[in-house]
Design a protein around this motif. Sequence first.
Motif, short mmCIF file in Angstrom:
data_model
loop_
_atom_site.label_atom_id
_atom_site.label_comp_id
_atom_site.label_asym_id
_atom_site.label_seq_id
_atom_site.Cartn_x
_atom_site.Cartn_y
_atom_site.Cartn_z
N GLU A 8 0.77 -1.21 0.16
CA GLU A 8 0.00 -0.03 -0.05
C GLU A 8 0.87 1.42 -0.13
OE1 GLU A 8 -0.49 -2.75 2.08
OE2 GLU A 8 -2.19 -3.46 1.09
N GLY A 9 1.77 1.39 0.87
CA GLY A 9 2.67 2.23 0.80
C GLY A 9 3.64 2.61 -0.31
N PHE A 10 3.99 1.64 -1.37
CA PHE A 10 4.57 1.81 -2.26
C PHE A 10 3.73 1.97 -3.69
CE2 PHE A 10 6.98 1.54 -6.05
CZ PHE A 10 8.43 1.76 -5.85
N THR A 11 2.53 1.63 -3.39
CA THR A 11 1.57 2.08 -4.70
C THR A 11 1.03 3.28 -4.31
OG1 THR A 11 -0.33 1.13 -3.44
CG2 THR A 11 0.80 -0.30 -5.17
N PHE A 12 0.75 3.90 -3.13
CA PHE A 12 0.45 5.40 -3.02
C PHE A 12 1.74 6.30 -3.26
CE2 PHE A 12 0.30 9.19 -0.18
CZ PHE A 12 -0.84 9.84 -0.59
N ALA A 13 2.96 5.87 -3.16
CA ALA A 13 3.99 6.70 -3.33
C ALA A 13 3.85 6.65 -5.16
CB ALA A 13 5.23 6.19 -3.24
N MET A 14 3.95 5.58 -5.68
CA MET A 14 3.57 5.68 -7.15
C MET A 14 2.67 6.55 -7.77
SD MET A 14 5.81 3.49 -8.64
CE MET A 14 4.70 3.38 -10.16
N SER A 15 1.44 6.55 -6.89
CA SER A 15 0.17 7.48 -7.31
C SER A 15 0.74 9.06 -7.20
CB SER A 15 -1.19 7.14 -6.54
OG SER A 15 -0.87 7.80 -5.19
N GLN A 16 1.53 9.36 -6.47
CA GLN A 16 2.01 10.51 -6.39
C GLN A 16 3.07 10.73 -7.40
OE1 GLN A 16 0.39 12.53 -3.99
NE2 GLN A 16 -0.87 10.86 -4.11
N ALA A 17 3.83 9.86 -8.01
CA ALA A 17 4.92 9.96 -8.96
C ALA A 17 4.50 10.12 -10.48
CB ALA A 17 5.84 8.70 -8.53
N VAL A 18 3.65 11.25 -10.71
CA VAL A 18 3.42 11.42 -12.08
C VAL A 18 4.29 11.56 -12.99
CG1 VAL A 18 1.89 13.05 -13.43
CG2 VAL A 18 1.36 12.97 -11.10
N GLN A 19 5.69 11.95 -12.51
CA GLN A 19 6.69 12.13 -13.41
C GLN A 19 7.14 10.80 -14.15
OE1 GLN A 19 7.25 12.42 -10.14
NE2 GLN A 19 9.12 11.45 -9.66
N LEU A 20 6.84 9.58 -13.21
CA LEU A 20 7.34 8.26 -13.80
C LEU A 20 6.44 8.17 -14.96
CD1 LEU A 20 7.54 6.20 -10.60
CD2 LEU A 20 9.39 7.06 -11.97
N THR A 21 5.33 8.46 -15.13
CA THR A 21 4.25 7.98 -16.30
C THR A 21 4.98 9.02 -17.49
OG1 THR A 21 2.48 7.72 -14.95
CG2 THR A 21 2.13 8.27 -17.10
N SER A 22 5.12 10.34 -17.08
CA SER A 22 5.90 11.25 -18.09
C SER A 22 7.03 10.78 -18.64
CB SER A 22 5.56 12.58 -17.69
OG SER A 22 6.53 12.89 -16.63
N ARG A 23 7.95 10.50 -17.87
CA ARG A 23 9.38 9.81 -18.16
C ARG A 23 9.48 8.53 -18.82
NH1 ARG A 23 12.25 11.50 -12.86
NH2 ARG A 23 13.05 9.16 -13.00
N ALA A 24 8.41 7.77 -18.40
CA ALA A 24 8.84 6.30 -18.66
C ALA A 24 7.49 5.69 -19.65
CB ALA A 24 8.79 5.36 -17.55
N GLY A 25 6.29 6.40 -19.44
CA GLY A 25 5.03 6.05 -20.23
C GLY A 25 4.29 5.32 -19.42
N ALA A 26 3.13 5.25 -19.78
CA ALA A 26 1.75 4.47 -19.05
C ALA A 26 2.05 2.78 -18.84
CB ALA A 26 0.42 4.88 -19.73
N GLU A 27 2.54 2.34 -20.02
CA GLU A 27 2.67 0.84 -20.37
C GLU A 27 3.82 0.50 -19.03
OE1 GLU A 27 3.32 -0.50 -23.89
OE2 GLU A 27 1.61 0.36 -24.69
N TRP A 28 4.99 1.36 -19.17
CA TRP A 28 5.79 1.05 -18.13
C TRP A 28 5.50 0.90 -16.72
CZ3 TRP A 28 8.19 3.14 -14.11
CH2 TRP A 28 9.61 2.77 -13.77
N VAL A 29 4.64 2.11 -16.34
CA VAL A 29 3.94 2.15 -15.17
C VAL A 29 3.12 0.97 -14.72
CG1 VAL A 29 2.70 3.48 -13.55
CG2 VAL A 29 4.31 4.40 -14.71
N ALA A 30 2.22 0.59 -15.77
CA ALA A 30 1.17 -0.61 -15.66
C ALA A 30 2.30 -1.77 -15.47
CB ALA A 30 0.39 -0.73 -16.85
N ALA A 31 3.16 -1.99 -16.01
CA ALA A 31 3.98 -3.29 -15.92
C ALA A 31 4.69 -3.31 -14.36
CB ALA A 31 5.01 -3.32 -16.95
N LEU A 32 5.49 -1.98 -14.20
CA LEU A 32 5.83 -1.92 -12.81
C LEU A 32 4.85 -2.21 -11.63
CD1 LEU A 32 7.96 -1.20 -10.79
CD2 LEU A 32 7.33 1.19 -11.05
N LEU A 33 3.60 -1.92 -11.76
CA LEU A 33 2.65 -2.16 -10.89
C LEU A 33 2.15 -3.45 -10.69
CD1 LEU A 33 0.12 1.29 -11.06
CD2 LEU A 33 1.85 0.31 -9.16
N HIS A 34 2.00 -4.11 -11.80
CA HIS A 34 1.61 -5.44 -12.09
C HIS A 34 2.87 -6.25 -11.24
CE1 HIS A 34 0.43 -9.37 -13.69
NE2 HIS A 34 1.77 -9.75 -14.16
N ASN A 35 4.22 -6.22 -11.51
CA ASN A 35 5.35 -6.90 -11.05
C ASN A 35 5.50 -6.46 -9.67
OD1 ASN A 35 6.43 -8.28 -13.29
ND2 ASN A 35 6.68 -6.33 -14.16
#
Length: 107
Positions: free
Chosen positions: A73-100
């Motif tokens: 939960e802590g890590f997924t909340f941190a991810m939700s605040q990390a909009v720059q990850l989507t802009s730097r890596a793309g939505a597919e990258w973030v989706a794959a990360l959350l899945h893994n």
Amino acid sequence: MVKWIELTNFMCPACPFGGGSDWICNMDRLPVYLNEEGSMKCQFGSHTGPLINWTWNCGSDYHKGEFLTADFEGFTFAMSQAVQLTSRAGAEWVAALLHNIGKQYGK
């Protein structure tokens, strides 16, 4: 081929007070990177491993000087605040990360 993203301005996933931080490896004082497979490493890869085994300390009083592991939960909340990850890596990258990450935590 995996894509490594430097963790800059990333919320501390191990405490409720964690503000944004540019994360560095405690051992060699170099930037920390994350890939979509849920692996972490320091800049030159001398310290690496699954995100679930990584420890965090943002410097808040909550840590009491200790490095703590993050729960799912802590890590997924941190991810939700990390909009720059989507802009730097793309939505597919973030989706794959959350899945893994979910797989690492058995979710």
